[in-house]
Write an enzyme that holds these catalytic residues in place. Structure first.
Site, PDB file in Angstrom:
ATOM      1  CG  ASP A   1      34.865  43.828  25.216  1.00 56.74           C
ATOM      2  OD1 ASP A   1      34.711  44.002  23.709  1.00 56.74           O
ATOM      3  OD2 ASP A   1      34.481  43.965  26.035  1.00 56.74           O
TER       4      ASP A   1
ATOM      5  CG  HIS B   1      24.626  47.891  32.716  1.00 57.20           C
ATOM      6  ND1 HIS B   1      25.295  48.894  31.618  1.00 57.20           N
ATOM      7  CD2 HIS B   1      24.926  46.656  33.271  1.00 57.20           C
ATOM      8  CE1 HIS B   1      25.570  48.082  31.413  1.00 57.20           C
ATOM      9  NE2 HIS B   1      26.064  46.669  31.598  1.00 57.20           N
TER      10      HIS B   1
ATOM     11  CG  HIS C   1      31.917  40.221  24.396  1.00 59.54           C
ATOM     12  ND1 HIS C   1      30.949  40.472  25.441  1.00 59.54           N
ATOM     13  CD2 HIS C   1      31.996  41.214  24.408  1.00 59.54           C
ATOM     14  CE1 HIS C   1      30.047  41.148  25.597  1.00 59.54           C
ATOM     15  NE2 HIS C   1      31.714  41.388  25.415  1.00 59.54           N
TER      16      HIS C   1
ATOM     17  CG  ASP D   1      33.048  47.497  23.282  1.00 60.86           C
ATOM     18  OD1 ASP D   1      32.967  46.269  23.254  1.00 60.86           O
ATOM     19  OD2 ASP D   1      33.489  47.767  25.117  1.00 60.86           O
TER      20      ASP D   1
ATOM     21  CG  ASP E   1      24.253  52.275  32.666  1.00 60.23           C
ATOM     22  OD1 ASP E   1      25.575  51.885  33.324  1.00 60.23           O
ATOM     23  OD2 ASP E   1      24.086  51.558  31.632  1.00 60.23           O
TER      24      ASP E   1
ATOM     25  CE  LYS F   1      34.756  41.281  27.463  1.00 56.12           C
ATOM     26  NZ  LYS F   1      35.138  42.363  28.583  1.00 56.12           N
TER      27      LYS F   1
ATOM     28  CG  MET G   1      17.960  43.941  26.838  1.00 54.33           C
ATOM     29  SD  MET G   1      19.591  44.697  27.735  1.00 54.33           S
ATOM     30  CE  MET G   1      21.062  44.814  26.500  1.00 54.33           C
TER      31      MET G   1
ATOM     32  CG  ASP H   1      25.176  43.563  22.953  1.00 50.85           C
ATOM     33  OD1 ASP H   1      24.434  43.845  22.784  1.00 50.85           O
ATOM     34  OD2 ASP H   1      25.947  43.627  24.007  1.00 50.85           O
TER      35      ASP H   1
END
Lengths: 396, 396, 396, 396
Positions: A256, A55, A221, A258, A58, A184, A89, A246
């Protein structure tokens, strides 16, 4: 037994926010120090990844502009050059700052929407500069908690407006980007718009530049709605819309998680890898994009655990790929699939050139059809199920 | 306090299979005797319904053909004429008989698929004869338990093939029918294809006669995935695809309960009725089709409980409609919505004629935008939430 | 690679209702003919099972009494003798007949409760005659759909009353039986009393003969609430209450799937087998009762699929047992567990003889404790997680 | 129509951490400034609350000791005196600081366990000083993500050890405290130990001072497992263990939403209030402790929204109490309950003095019982269900 080692050809990529997650959760403070993106690039390269994603915030903290921003980017590019890692990406953070609390691209407040659009556009320029081909949009704040306090259809109007504008912008600027919407169902909002792969695909069909927009489904998700992830990406592939993926792990409908890929529903992960790798028309790969891990190292771990878990994602994928290849190559599996008439589903229901009038005239199809006899035939599914489990367990 | 009484203008309809459910469940035998469809028509008319719907086999047992079939239909038409009830919708039973155990329109066995298509076509002819305008397809057996034992994309090919053919058939025959796909995530299959409103809408976008095909969402089916039903139908309405609706009640992700409408998530039911009745652009109805109840009287009940529950569906709907009208008419609600900027979402993000270049040039949108200040503003959602609850409780 | 073969020592047992399920579901008629219990006994013995279990009505149809009942029992006993199969457990069908629709042991109707008690007592006598040691009670109809239409606490009073009476009856008659309550959250009732392992254990603690009553947890039943099955049985074991176990597969919160063991959440199945087989204080078995499969062959299958699936349950269990043994024996795993301080949890928090006053006086425990340093240490969990996955995949 | 106003007699209490939540979530930074506990006390008092509760660190930041700690406490006590608010309950924060990341009272690291115990004991002393009668333990970090990386039974041993010690400490010190365990299935840990009311009650039955320990169930926590909250607290009441209660709202299995009470499953909230207020043996209150709201004002809100939402909790409770009272007082409801034989469940199954031998000798109970006739009788549940809904809607 040997464990396969990842190589660049495997196209494994990681988000900076995954290994770099400082492990703050809704009930707890951070347990790990910030990780320098440059260090992440080097470590991921050493582990065998081919790509890194991020992002905007980030890499460059929110609010940083001008020369300071350029400096962050420059350091990062140097690390890419040193390691050979690519940036397949990019995406935008439209969820951390309080300004997005009621939504970003679909906020009631029009000024917030305009700010959000500008934030995306700025980062799309960077994406193109870095050679990214996919631009992901996860609308984590686009949603509501209270049904009667949001104009649900106006929200979709605004979502469409911004997608149409961004696609036009990308096309005009020659960015070479395709957009991938990441569905999501909830968290952080009570209900997020476009909650599943299906809703996102449906929405995309209404867009002006629908051909430029696909999906970026995430294992966890879909599983948060207890939906079958493999079924979901099969529909996305069928509609030509699996632009990115993902991979991670989840234990059903809860927050979530992860988790590392494979550390959730392992049998489903096997089916997913089998579809990606062996689901093409010729039995080859059905998907050739990045295998992107969007996971979080457990909050219990220190930095060693971070890199252990990063490696675990790739090892598990490779092991599942080996198991799936063996499954497809096993003559007993081929025979069992044939006995179950699985391949017959590729044969159209109407013969070539047959019209519905022909079908209506075919007494064997209805009047003379022996439904009782057909109903007695076994479908042979249990046998295939067990063959899959035994291959997964490495027992065949 | 008076309870509103249903009238024909309210467009309430029921499936024959709802009041007529003999109350057999996976662990128990039937607790109620079969109900003559003619009796159901009379009782539903007395209670205030305007329409009745059915699967082919609800009226004419599977395997009955020729004169016997005509006799069943004749008796039923007489009851319709006596009562004035209409038949707004018909559908096909492609799930009870063992022949459909591995699928119907997407069975691996091509003969089964052809038989299923013929069964649908025969009933479409009847639908047209009875003046139905909607033909529902619920693919309860189209799915799988084992991911690796089904060609998921071939299944979607076949699903599309049959929809394209049926739509062409309807158009050519002048049936005047529109198709409505009914999504469900699972039960009876482990995973059903097109599991949510979103997946069905996405699939529809790929059809040759997409304009003839919409959805028939069911409250409980979306809630089985813990998805927000009101959000789901909002997207369907937004895409012009809410062709029919199945109202009932459910308590989250578990077996398909088919409770009376409002006997599950009541606050969500309120939002649903509010959207249907007051969600149009002018604040009027957003949907003008049948309010169809697809529920099951509890297995504990005798025939009195059946009719009590049938009436309960309609009474609850009408009460919710009253509450929703009062909510929308309350000046405090209007003020609270304005304070929360809810109406502002209808204003496009770009001004009329504004280009993305204009947006890029607008420093107030980004460079000079005070994100901190915007992030501090309250969104005013809690106030609306409580106003809705108090209206629902009849406390304002 | 060789696949292990089941033997009597493995203590695999099956319910007659599992392989004998005629495959009727809420939306479909039976797809398989009835299976003679005698045939089931022979086939299960051939496949390597050691035991068979049943509800009274599985062997003797509801309402059959006197000589006809004896005849059924006699034939069955002969089959047991021929094959050497044992009957480790019996249970009562208190759910199929309409009389139990509103409950059996907790029905509002006192006459129904008395009838239900008698039905249980009659079958307890048979259980003792057949040498069963465990009597399972699954209260599938003990529950409600509407909270306000049931006296929830009176229901628990009645449940306790009957358990106290049955335990006394068994003790007095010298049946040698222990009772095992089988929790399930819902289906067929909207909410079933004692919905999880926890609720059942809590209820048991209130019983007069608590020592005679334990639980019979089923994998899928806990997973229908998205609870962790292994955690659940760990608590049951810890409380000395794991009297019996039902192994099968499930994909999260949806209808009761009763898949083959391992065909649901495979990683969880691995942990379950590891706990049962290697979780004892000495690293040996923590449970030595029957490994009972309570599953349903898919409705798509014919009789071949039935026996394929029966065998699959046992093969999967044995493979998981092998994998779990290898995991525990792997020196790297032992080292990783030690590094993660897993064994340290067995050390009491207070030292032997230490009082809370001693703890209060220990400044190193609080005043001088360096919480920051302790918070920085990694817990080493990701490494163990991946070692487990790789062992499960047969990759180590 | 008038809305009831809360008074001290209603015993409404709030956690400091509820209105004081700065609205940081897993994907977003805080949106509200810290709230001074003293201000919260004043505002809650003005709104009609009678009590305030807190974790140690809510009042005194982690790590503050000595004089600074006393100063915090002194200011707070002054506010209590000014407002008359009481402190019915206290609890410990064993989850925010990284030191607790792998667990607190059940951490593998024994030093962490000792530190956690000391932290609890210190705050118990404060609880007693402030006149609290209940001490809540929510073990948010007691759990695991990876089944094979935790000794599940040793964890329960440690949990028991600490509860036994703390209870002894409280008894010896004359604290006058009772403990209330707060179950939660997951979040922040993948699986939390003692995940439901049932598991907590079961665990309590094993404690040395079981009589001093009960539960503090939270609406949303049970609903995160899609369990029926009203059923859950009914069992807790039945076991005499409902020591405290946390009221809020949730939309099924997803992240912990902590919505305003009634803003989730409203029909369930009605049943809960009905049980608490009218469920006693005489139709009076079944619970007389604090009505404690453990909710979070939506992250979208500013401080005005905080107080709006705080008031909303109490208003909704009072409205539901009114509706429930009217429901119980309605002669038609009384008649419908009688017709459904609901009161008959209070009649024991065996008559006074009746033995099982008497039951066995009663041919009317079994041999002559007409199960078919009993199975045909309607249970009358739908009628009660609709009466409840109409009372809830204020329509009767």
């Amino acid at each position: 037994m040997s464990t396969p080692q990842p190589t660049r050809e495997d196209k494994f990529s990681f988000g900076l926010w995954t290994v770099g997650w400082p492990a703050r959760d809704p009930f707890g403070d951070t347990t790990r120090p910030p990780l320098d993106p440059v260090e992440s690039v080097h470590r991921l390269a050493e582990l065998g990844a081919y790509g890194v994603t991020f992002h905007d915030d980030d890499l460059v903290p929110f609010g940083t502009d001008g020369a300071a921003r350029e400096q962050h980017i420059k350091r990062f590019r140097a690390a890419l050059e040193e390691t050979g890692l690519v940036v397949p990406m990019l995406t935008t953070n439209l969820f951390t700052h309080p300004v997005f609390k009621e939504g970003a691209l679909t906020a009631n407040d029009r000024d917030v929407r305009r700010f959000a659009m500008r934030k995306v556009m700025r980062n799309m320029d960077l994406a193109a500069e870095l050679g990214a081909r996919t631009y992901v949009l996860w609308g984590g704040r686009e949603g509501a908690e209270i049904d009667t306090a949001k104009d649900l259809r106006a929200a979709l109007d605004r979502y469409r407006e911004v997608l149409d504008t961004l696609a036009q912008y990308s096309a005009d600027r020659g960015h070479g980007l395709r957009f991938a919407l990441e569905p999501k169902p909830n968290e952080p909002r009570g209900d997020i718009f476009l909650p599943t792969i299906g809703h996102a695909l449906a929405f995309i069909s209404t867009l002006e530049h629908a051909e430029m927009v696909g999906v970026n489904p995430e294992v966890g998700h879909e599983q948060m709605s207890n939906l079958n992830f493999t079924h979901g990406i099969a529909q996305a592939l069928w509609q030509g819309k699996l632009f990115h993926i993902d991979l991670n792990g989840q234990h059903g409908p809860k927050f979530d998680q992860d988790l590392v890929f494979g550390h959730g529903d392992l049998l489903s992960a096997f089916a997913t890898v089998d579809l990606l790798e062996n689901g093409g028309p010729d039995g080859g790969p059905a998907y050739d994009g990045p295998r992107h891990f969007d996971y979080k190292p457990l909050r219990t771990e220190d930095i060693d655990g971070v890199w252990t878990s990063a490696a675990a994602n790739m090892r598990t994928y490779l092991l599942l790929r080996e198991r799936a290849a063996a499954f497809r190559a096993d003559p007993e599996v081929v025979e069992a699939l044939a006995a179950a008439r699985v391949p017959e589903l590729a044969t159209p229901t109407l013969a070539a050139g047959e019209t519905y009038d022909d079908l209506l005239a075919d007494r064997s199809a209805f009047e003379d059809f022996d439904a009782e006899a057909a109903g007695r035939r076994g479908a042979g599914v249990e046998r295939i199920a067990q063959l899959a489990v035994e291959h997964l367990l490495g027992a065949r």
